[in-house]
Design a protein around this motif. Structure first.
Motif, PDB file in Angstrom:
ATOM      1  N   ALA A  57      12.106  63.710  52.325  1.00 48.93           N
ATOM      2  CA  ALA A  57      11.238  62.825  51.527  1.00 48.93           C
ATOM      3  C   ALA A  57      11.677  61.370  51.687  1.00 48.93           C
ATOM      4  N   GLU A  58      12.987  61.141  51.671  1.00 49.71           N
ATOM      5  CA  GLU A  58      13.492  59.769  51.835  1.00 49.71           C
ATOM      6  C   GLU A  58      13.079  59.205  53.197  1.00 49.71           C
ATOM      7  N   LYS A  59      13.189  60.039  54.246  1.00 53.98           N
ATOM      8  CA  LYS A  59      12.804  59.584  55.590  1.00 53.98           C
ATOM      9  C   LYS A  59      11.308  59.248  55.639  1.00 53.98           C
ATOM     10  N   MET A  60      10.482  60.065  54.957  1.00 51.90           N
ATOM     11  CA  MET A  60       9.053  59.780  54.912  1.00 51.90           C
ATOM     12  C   MET A  60       8.817  58.423  54.239  1.00 51.90           C
ATOM     13  N   GLY A  61       9.536  58.183  53.155  1.00 51.35           N
ATOM     14  CA  GLY A  61       9.437  56.890  52.468  1.00 51.35           C
ATOM     15  C   GLY A  61       9.832  55.745  53.378  1.00 51.35           C
ATOM     16  N   ASP A  62      10.939  55.937  54.123  1.00 53.00           N
ATOM     17  CA  ASP A  62      11.405  54.899  55.049  1.00 53.00           C
ATOM     18  C   ASP A  62      10.335  54.581  56.102  1.00 53.00           C
ATOM     19  N   LEU A  63       9.716  55.649  56.611  1.00 49.50           N
ATOM     20  CA  LEU A  63       8.691  55.454  57.639  1.00 49.50           C
ATOM     21  C   LEU A  63       7.504  54.670  57.099  1.00 49.50           C
ATOM     22  N   TYR A  64       7.025  55.066  55.926  1.00 50.92           N
ATOM     23  CA  TYR A  64       5.902  54.327  55.318  1.00 50.92           C
ATOM     24  C   TYR A  64       6.295  52.875  55.067  1.00 50.92           C
ATOM     25  N   ASN A  66       8.593  51.035  56.562  1.00 48.80           N
ATOM     26  CA  ASN A  66       8.726  50.272  57.813  1.00 48.80           C
ATOM     27  C   ASN A  66       7.384  49.999  58.475  1.00 48.80           C
ATOM     28  N   ARG A  67       6.380  50.813  58.142  1.00 51.37           N
ATOM     29  CA  ARG A  67       5.035  50.574  58.670  1.00 51.37           C
ATOM     30  C   ARG A  67       4.252  49.615  57.764  1.00 51.37           C
ATOM     31  N   GLY A  68       4.900  49.156  56.679  1.00 52.69           N
ATOM     32  CA  GLY A  68       4.253  48.209  55.774  1.00 52.69           C
ATOM     33  C   GLY A  68       3.310  48.884  54.783  1.00 52.69           C
ATOM     34  N   ASN A  69       3.396  50.228  54.689  1.00 55.19           N
ATOM     35  CA  ASN A  69       2.539  50.954  53.756  1.00 55.19           C
ATOM     36  C   ASN A  69       3.342  51.230  52.475  1.00 55.19           C
ATOM     37  N   PHE A  70       3.515  50.173  51.677  1.00 51.84           N
ATOM     38  CA  PHE A  70       4.444  50.233  50.541  1.00 51.84           C
ATOM     39  C   PHE A  70       3.975  51.187  49.451  1.00 51.84           C
ATOM     40  N   GLU A  71       2.666  51.187  49.159  1.00 53.99           N
ATOM     41  CA  GLU A  71       2.137  52.101  48.146  1.00 53.99           C
ATOM     42  C   GLU A  71       2.505  53.548  48.483  1.00 53.99           C
ATOM     43  N   LYS A  72       2.310  53.906  49.762  1.00 53.03           N
ATOM     44  CA  LYS A  72       2.561  55.289  50.181  1.00 53.03           C
ATOM     45  C   LYS A  72       4.050  55.618  50.203  1.00 53.03           C
ATOM     46  N   ALA A  73       4.900  54.593  50.357  1.00 56.43           N
ATOM     47  CA  ALA A  73       6.350  54.836  50.396  1.00 56.43           C
ATOM     48  C   ALA A  73       6.867  55.270  49.026  1.00 56.43           C
ATOM     49  N   LEU A  74       6.196  54.809  47.971  1.00 52.76           N
ATOM     50  CA  LEU A  74       6.698  55.075  46.619  1.00 52.76           C
ATOM     51  C   LEU A  74       6.820  56.559  46.297  1.00 52.76           C
ATOM     52  N   ILE A 100      13.398  51.833  46.016  1.00 50.95           N
ATOM     53  CA  ILE A 100      12.197  51.683  45.179  1.00 50.95           C
ATOM     54  C   ILE A 100      12.075  50.234  44.691  1.00 50.95           C
ATOM     55  N   VAL A 101      13.210  49.611  44.393  1.00 44.19           N
ATOM     56  CA  VAL A 101      13.216  48.190  43.998  1.00 44.19           C
ATOM     57  C   VAL A 101      12.590  47.349  45.109  1.00 44.19           C
ATOM     58  N   TYR A 102      12.983  47.631  46.371  1.00 51.81           N
ATOM     59  CA  TYR A 102      12.433  46.865  47.497  1.00 51.81           C
ATOM     60  C   TYR A 102      10.931  47.076  47.626  1.00 51.81           C
ATOM     61  N   VAL A 103      10.466  48.313  47.353  1.00 58.93           N
ATOM     62  CA  VAL A 103       9.022  48.579  47.432  1.00 58.93           C
ATOM     63  C   VAL A 103       8.286  47.725  46.400  1.00 58.93           C
ATOM     64  N   TYR A 104       8.780  47.730  45.166  1.00 56.82           N
ATOM     65  CA  TYR A 104       8.104  46.955  44.109  1.00 56.82           C
ATOM     66  C   TYR A 104       8.157  45.457  44.399  1.00 56.82           C
ATOM     67  N   GLU A 106       8.004  44.182  47.445  1.00 55.73           N
ATOM     68  CA  GLU A 106       6.941  43.984  48.427  1.00 55.73           C
ATOM     69  C   GLU A 106       5.561  44.056  47.784  1.00 55.73           C
ATOM     70  N   LEU A 107       5.416  44.909  46.775  1.00 57.63           N
ATOM     71  CA  LEU A 107       4.123  45.063  46.091  1.00 57.63           C
ATOM     72  C   LEU A 107       3.892  43.955  45.060  1.00 57.63           C
ATOM     73  N   ARG A 108       4.887  43.077  44.923  1.00 57.66           N
ATOM     74  CA  ARG A 108       4.844  41.995  43.939  1.00 57.66           C
ATOM     75  C   ARG A 108       4.611  42.532  42.520  1.00 57.66           C
ATOM     76  N   GLN A 109       5.347  43.604  42.208  1.00 62.42           N
ATOM     77  CA  GLN A 109       5.320  44.181  40.850  1.00 62.42           C
ATOM     78  C   GLN A 109       6.760  44.271  40.347  1.00 62.42           C
ATOM     79  N   PRO A 110       7.438  43.096  40.267  1.00 60.66           N
ATOM     80  CA  PRO A 110       8.877  43.132  39.985  1.00 60.66           C
ATOM     81  C   PRO A 110       9.239  43.796  38.659  1.00 60.66           C
TER      82      PRO A 110
END
Length: 199
Positions: A57-64, A66-74, A100-104, A106-110
């Motif tokens: 699951a973590e690797k799937m998150g990393d892939l999303y 790195n592809r800039g698909n932050f919503e899907k990484a969550l 998860i902090v980095y995702v938020y 990027e999503l500008r939802q600090p």
């Protein structure tokens, strides 16, 4: 000495897929890698292989991510985090909280990152990981500053700067001190704290 647990053919196959996915990712075939990780993850979950499921699951998150698909990484990150929490893997919990902090960010939802920053901080303090603690405090300072809670931001930045100085991370200490200086200029002399009821 205990015999190693015999793994089922399905799990053995899924472990092979997991390794293949790592190779594909290294070759830049991220979509193929993602499909492989997803297949492996499903088998791991079916067979109760929790650590392997969390890793996939973590690797799937990393892939999303790195592809800039932050919503899907969550989602996969949160699945992996839940598994780590359930099985008391605190290092895994800290690492995933940080992702998860980095995702938020990027999503500008600090503001949504705050619970994860505090969770990682709690683990860093427990294991005396000063570097991670300071990094989380600086992140907490950034979030509070964005939310206009300037007094809370000031405390977090000051603490981060102090820890960085104590562990000899001069560059990071300087960054935290600069953030603190900018914040104090924003606050102005004698400004009431942002949490003050008169605000």
């Amino acid at each position: 000495m205990n015999e190693p647990e015999k793994i089922s053919p399905e799990v053995a196959e899924a472990l092979k897929w997991y390794k293949e996915a790592q190779v594909m990712y290294a070759q830049g075939r991220s979509l193929d890698a993602l499909a492989r990780y997803e297949e492996a993850y499903r088998v791991f979950v079916e067979h109760g292989c929790h650590r392997e499921a969390a890793n996939a699951a973590e690797k799937m998150g990393d892939l999303y991510f790195n592809r800039g698909n932050f919503e899907k990484a969550l989602k996969p990150y949160k699945i992996a985090l839940d598994i780590c929490e359930e099985y008391e893997d605190e290092l895994g919990t800290a690492i995933l909280s940080e992702k998860i902090v980095y995702v938020y960010k990027e999503l500008r939802q600090p503001e949504k990152a705050l619970p994860y920053l505090y969770r990682a901080l709690e683990i860093a303090e427990k294991y005396k990981d000063a570097h991670r603690a300071a990094r989380m405090l600086a992140g907490i300072g950034d979030v509070y500053r964005n939310l206009g809670k300037l007094e809370a931001a000031r405390e977090a930045y000051a603490l981060a700067a102090r820890i960085y100085r104590e562990i000899g991370s001069r560059e990071q200490a300087q960054l935290a001190e600069e953030a603190l200086k900018r914040l104090l200029q924003e606050m102005g002399p004698g400004e009431a704290s942002a949490d003050h009821p008169d605000k």
